[in-house]
Scaffold this active site. Structure first.
Site, PDB file in Angstrom:
ATOM      1  N   GLU A  22       2.350   6.486  -4.983  1.00  0.00           N
ATOM      2  CA  GLU A  22       2.528   5.274  -4.173  1.00  0.00           C
ATOM      3  C   GLU A  22       1.433   4.239  -4.470  1.00  0.00           C
ATOM      4  O   GLU A  22       0.425   4.553  -5.116  1.00  0.00           O
ATOM      5  CB  GLU A  22       2.494   5.643  -2.688  1.00  0.00           C
ATOM      6  N   LYS A 156      -2.119  12.117   8.410  1.00  0.00           N
ATOM      7  CA  LYS A 156      -3.481  11.603   8.579  1.00  0.00           C
ATOM      8  C   LYS A 156      -4.052  12.029   9.934  1.00  0.00           C
ATOM      9  O   LYS A 156      -3.354  12.051  10.940  1.00  0.00           O
ATOM     10  CB  LYS A 156      -3.479  10.077   8.422  1.00  0.00           C
TER      11      LYS A 156
HETATM   12  N1  PSU Z   1      -2.558   8.389   2.291  1.00  0.00           N
HETATM   13  C1  PSU Z   1      -3.846   7.967   2.190  1.00  0.00           C
HETATM   14  N2  PSU Z   1      -4.102   6.669   2.470  1.00  0.00           N
HETATM   15  C2  PSU Z   1      -3.124   5.773   2.818  1.00  0.00           C
HETATM   16  C3  PSU Z   1      -1.765   6.230   2.897  1.00  0.00           C
HETATM   17  C4  PSU Z   1      -1.550   7.554   2.623  1.00  0.00           C
HETATM   18  O1  PSU Z   1      -4.746   8.758   1.886  1.00  0.00           O
HETATM   19  O2  PSU Z   1      -3.415   4.596   3.049  1.00  0.00           O
HETATM   20  C5  PSU Z   1      -0.677   5.235   3.252  1.00  0.00           C
HETATM   21  C6  PSU Z   1       0.709   5.694   2.765  1.00  0.00           C
HETATM   22  O3  PSU Z   1       1.273   4.659   1.979  1.00  0.00           O
HETATM   23  C7  PSU Z   1       1.506   5.901   4.034  1.00  0.00           C
HETATM   24  C8  PSU Z   1       0.898   4.866   4.929  1.00  0.00           C
HETATM   25  O4  PSU Z   1       2.891   5.736   3.836  1.00  0.00           O
HETATM   26  O5  PSU Z   1      -0.508   5.038   4.675  1.00  0.00           O
HETATM   27  C9  PSU Z   1       1.268   5.070   6.384  1.00  0.00           C
HETATM   28  O6  PSU Z   1       1.188   3.855   7.051  1.00  0.00           O
HETATM   29  P1  PSU Z   1       1.778   3.713   8.540  1.00  0.00           P
HETATM   30  O7  PSU Z   1       0.985   4.679   9.358  1.00  0.00           O
HETATM   31  O8  PSU Z   1       1.532   2.267   8.895  1.00  0.00           O
HETATM   32  O9  PSU Z   1       3.245   4.031   8.467  1.00  0.00           O
END
Ligand code: PSU
Ligand code: MN
Length: 302
Positions: A22, A156
């Site tokens: 990604e 996360k």
């Molecule tokens: N993993 C990481 N750092 C990130 C992400 C994933 O170590 O920044 C990103 C991915 O692209 C994931 C996004 O889809 O964070 C999630 O964002 P949100 O919580 O706004 O959906």
């Protein structure tokens, strides 16, 4: 214009073992210059396992699966790169903007291109306080829709992990512990949450995924791999920083797509880069494992 430019989608159903990567983590997840270095390191980790990396992004409205080094550099450095999930992908293409793909939109493109393995850091999920904010990542919706193995270090740690697991179960997404019986917690190896699926090798993951898809299911198979021990920040050592970042986000009225980048950068800053180093290490580790799984798929077919 067609919603996705097919010409930019390389190697459809390719025999070459490929791993999708990604680009939101490059544009919005890591600070410069670590973002570019990590993007390169992840691609190299995939190559070292014998597979081919395909980093995904939107270049002036054109979806590209397999960004060039120069395009990755632009995504890392431009200030106008939009974080793209499933809801705004069409608009970003129509408006010829630059876009960084999240787990959600990367899975969409990986599935379309016939790439069966994808690596990220930590998936998005159910945010703490979601019963008030309704903030649940589109990553979960996409995991329910696209048949691609997703390798991550859990969801996360800023999220509500038990609720995230519950939603994955409701959606029918298998969560497979990679050499672990527990859901890893991103910066930390353990969350205390037990999993009932486990695989100890790339071949075992490939077998579970093949069996799942053979049944006609079309969801992702989520592989959760703990961060390497030498890079982990134990949960009790980072808990306080996560909680104080969550309070700061509320106080500063941070909402929507800005929440995750805000929390990650604040936690990185407050831990003298320890959390940042952990994030980088887990991204590389996941890319390597994803490459090995891609190779296992190709052997399965021989
Ligand atoms: N993993 C990481 N750092 C990130 C992400 C994933 O170590 O920044 C990103 C991915 O692209 C994931 C996004 O889809 O964070 C999630 O964002 P949100 O919580 O706004 O959906
Ligand atoms: Mn969100």
């Amino acid at each position: 214009m067609s919603p996705t430019n097919q010409s930019a989608i390389r190697n459809p159903q390719s025999a070459i073992p490929q791993v999708a990567l990604e680009s939101t983590v490059i544009a919005h997840g890591l600070p410069s210059p670590h973002n570019l270095e990590t993007a390169r390191a992840c691609e190299n980790a995939v190559r070292e396992s014998g597979a081919t990396p395909a980093t995904i992004g939107i270049v002036a409205g054109q979806p590209v699966i397999g960004l060039s080094q120069k395009q990755i550099e632009e995504i890392a450095n431009r200030a106008d790169v939009v974080k793209v999930n499933l809801a705004n992908l069409g608009a970003v293409i129509a408006q010829r903007r630059w876009g960084a793909t999240t787990v959600a939109s990367s899975l969409y493109f990986a599935a379309k291109a016939g790439i069966r393995v994808f690596a990220t850091g930590g998936i998005g999920g159910v945010h703490r306080g979601a019963s008030d904010s309704f903030d649940i990542s589109a990553d979960l919706t996409a995991l329910a829709r696209f048949p691609v193995v997703t390798v991550c270090a859990g969801a996360k740690a800023i999220l509500d992990l038990p609720k995230t697991l519950e939603v994955l179960e409701t959606l029918g997404v298998p969560v497979v512990g990679y050499q672990t019986d527990e859901l890893p917690a991103f910066y930390s190896r353990s969350s205390g949450l037990r999993l009932d699926l486990r695989a100890d090798s790339p071949e075992e993951v490939a077998a579970i995924a093949a069996s799942h898809w053979q049944l006609g299911f079309t969801t992702s198979v989520l592989v959760v791999a703990p961060i390497p021990a030498e890079a982990e920040v134990p949960a009790e050592e980072i808990r306080h920083e996560i909680e104080s970042a969550l309070i700061a986000a509320t106080e500063q009225n941070i909402t929507g797509k800005s929440v995750t980048p805000f929390l990650l950068s604040r936690i990185a800053a407050k831990t003298e880069g320890r959390a940042l180093r952990a994030n980088i290490a887990l991204l590389e580790n996941n890319a390597r494992i994803a490459g090995q799984i891609a190779i296992a798929f190709s052997k399965q077919e021989q």
